[in-house]
Design a protein around this motif. Sequence first.
Motif, mmCIF file in Angstrom:
data_model
loop_
_atom_site.group_PDB
_atom_site.id
_atom_site.type_symbol
_atom_site.label_atom_id
_atom_site.label_comp_id
_atom_site.label_asym_id
_atom_site.label_seq_id
_atom_site.Cartn_x
_atom_site.Cartn_y
_atom_site.Cartn_z
ATOM 1 N N ASP A 28 -34.270 -8.978 39.958
ATOM 2 C CA ASP A 28 -33.193 -8.731 39.294
ATOM 3 C C ASP A 28 -32.581 -7.492 39.878
ATOM 4 O O ASP A 28 -31.202 -7.575 39.660
ATOM 5 N N ASP A 29 -33.444 -6.556 39.931
ATOM 6 C CA ASP A 29 -32.996 -5.141 39.867
ATOM 7 C C ASP A 29 -34.395 -4.299 40.418
ATOM 8 O O ASP A 29 -35.246 -4.758 40.394
ATOM 9 N N ARG A 65 -35.776 -15.490 39.718
ATOM 10 C CA ARG A 65 -35.495 -14.204 39.613
ATOM 11 C C ARG A 65 -36.608 -13.505 38.648
ATOM 12 O O ARG A 65 -37.022 -13.901 37.626
ATOM 13 N N TYR A 107 -37.407 -1.207 37.066
ATOM 14 C CA TYR A 107 -38.205 -1.912 36.111
ATOM 15 C C TYR A 107 -38.254 -1.115 34.935
ATOM 16 O O TYR A 107 -37.952 0.128 34.796
ATOM 17 N N ARG A 162 -38.217 -9.765 36.889
ATOM 18 C CA ARG A 162 -38.150 -8.662 36.269
ATOM 19 C C ARG A 162 -39.344 -8.083 35.971
ATOM 20 O O ARG A 162 -40.399 -8.725 35.463
#
Length: 188
Positions: A175-176, A13, A179, A15
Amino acid sequence: SNQIETGKTTFVRMRKTVSIGLPSPYSDCVDANTFESVFSDHFRYHSTFYTQDTCNQICYSRFSKQRCGCVNYEFLSIPSENVTICSTKEQRDCISEYLITFRIDTECGQICPPECVQIRFDLSLSSNTYPNADYESLKLRNHPVLREHFAEANITEITGEHLRSSVAHLVIYFDDFRYTLITQSPTR
């Protein structure tokens, strides 16, 4: 564990964090596109942008080469000319002793300032058993590449154990889609 293993799905994962600092007089950061360091020839030759991390690695490698006549194998990812890897016991002992006394901030701090725009990826790893029974029976046993691989080894009936002993599954994802942005601004 922090490695990719057969018989496991490893999830990585990521980020993303972007930090934007202000150059002098607000901080000691530099514009990576225009900064001229003592290692600028290296960055130009390898068509890479300046980063403090890479500059520190080059700096450490140059100092270790001067002191021990070789470079630690961990820094082989930094292309360089005439690299001798520390392979003899004497060289490895020299590098080990050098690592104890070497201080990046003291030795390389003045010639490797931070870049004003820094992009960092924080990684976290997790894993579980691969493949699970459903996936194994539905997908993998009939996968053309795997069937060909096992056929070359004269295995016609692919079992779960065959798969677990020869297949690693790697999943890398953000993860998303957003940022974190950190910006520095002058005080008023």
